[in-house]
Design an enzyme around this catalytic site. Sequence first.
Site, short mmCIF file in Angstrom:
data_model
loop_
_atom_site.label_atom_id
_atom_site.label_comp_id
_atom_site.label_asym_id
_atom_site.label_seq_id
_atom_site.Cartn_x
_atom_site.Cartn_y
_atom_site.Cartn_z
N GLU A 106 46.89 8.47 24.01
CA GLU A 106 47.85 9.11 24.15
C GLU A 106 46.91 10.93 24.49
O GLU A 106 47.77 12.09 24.96
CB GLU A 106 48.45 8.83 23.23
CG GLU A 106 49.19 10.12 23.11
CD GLU A 106 50.77 9.88 21.68
OE1 GLU A 106 49.86 9.36 20.56
OE2 GLU A 106 51.16 10.68 21.77
N ARG A 147 52.96 42.10 43.41
CA ARG A 147 54.30 42.47 42.30
C ARG A 147 53.10 43.75 42.54
O ARG A 147 52.19 43.55 42.08
CB ARG A 147 54.26 42.14 41.01
CG ARG A 147 54.59 43.22 40.33
CD ARG A 147 56.05 43.43 39.65
NE ARG A 147 56.49 43.68 38.68
CZ ARG A 147 57.75 44.91 39.01
NH1 ARG A 147 58.81 44.39 39.55
NH2 ARG A 147 57.83 45.69 38.22
#
Length: 384
Positions: free
Chosen positions: A247, A273
Amino acid sequence: MTPPTPPFSDEHEDLRQSIRGFIERELAPHAQRWEDERWFPDEVFGKLAAQGLLGLKYPVEYGGQGGDHLHEAVLCEELARVGSGGTAAGIGAHVNIATPPIWRFGSEEHKRRYLAPAIRGELIGALAITEPGAGSDVAALSTRAERVDGGFLVNGEKTYITNGVRAHFIVTAVKTKNTTPPARHHDISFLIVERGEGVSSSKLEKLGWHASDTATIAFEDVFVPQENVLGELHEGFKLIMANFQWERLAMALGAVGAMSLAWERTAQFARERHASGRPLSGHQAIRHQLADLATSVYTCRCVTYDALRRFVAGEEPLKEVTMAKLLTQRACFELMDACLQIHGGAGYMREYFIERAARDARLGPIGGGSDEIMREILGRALAL
Ligand SMILES: Cc1cc2nc3c(=O)[nH]c(=O)nc-3n(C[C@H](O)[C@H](O)[C@H](O)COP(=O)(O)OP(=O)(O)OC[C@H]3O[C@@H](n4cnc5c(N)ncnc54)[C@H](O)[C@@H]3O)c2cc1C
């Protein structure tokens, strides 16, 4: 094409391209809607199953692909490209925490009855350990299974369970012994509980992972037959520990995938940008920050791949897996925050992916064992 980074081979890179294509075609275009609806459809499991993606590491005899944890690792990393942490979490819970204990500790009957349909995407699974009074301290759980004729009666409450509403079967940690003093670590068992009479779920609202059904599950006099005991009675703590390693590796891989994607998109944004007459990336402060973030992605990848390599080689790399979980989850959250900052006001807008990615990343240092618990484990591993 750049050669694959060990422990991955060309075969894994082919699989990566195929998974990425599938995710970009079939899942990513719906991510925004699923997040808005606070739910992704159960059919997603069927679609993944049709591609063989719910059983990459499982044997062919149960409908799996006969691969191993390296194949699964590719999926863990690529799931970040869905662009919805909640969807990735629901799929991840099924593949990485609910079905592995059945594969590893289940009887032949368990595998036929739950694992094979889970691989086919017909049954959805959840793993239920956490309770309102027992999170980090899992041994403190209090959901009880009392012996009755032919099985057990289960009473109690689990919370924060991923797939907690939709799951057809819930791999559930329960107390099966009542001793004074408590036999911590030798009084927990796992039962496979089918949704049915006495099982009720309520969905929880949360900061991120909106598309996933994190829920509280109440068990009221739920009868579970004796044959649904998973592994050895009273020795469920071993099962919890066995599951944690994969996990945590899966979470580290997921973070590496999410960090790479966020970096790519933010670098692109910074090139396009303009501010003060130049692209953002033309400003040294931003360029240096992107360089630092690329270094962080690389470091997290190296540490995670090293732990993965040891894990698949059959070592028990407790220290390395714990370090990978600790490093990547915090680094991922910090990277998302930095990427959001580079987006300026746009980063705060729902229209931009980074707003969601930053919220989704906050879970990493909490779930699957918090940062503090990782440090406790490392303290012991380092004989401190
Ligand atoms: C979105 C989401 C999905 C989840 N999915 C699942 C799931 O599918 N199945 C499941 O079983 N659980 C699931 N969980 C539960 C998760 O694993 C727990 O939230 C986590 O383990 C922490 O437990 P807790 O929330 O009870 O916090 P607590 O244990 O109460 O901890 C609170 C704080 O105290 C710290 N702390 C606790 N003990 C110590 C200590 N000994 N030393 C120092 N600090 C300490 C913690 O690190 C934390 O910062 C999920 C949680 C979330 C939020």
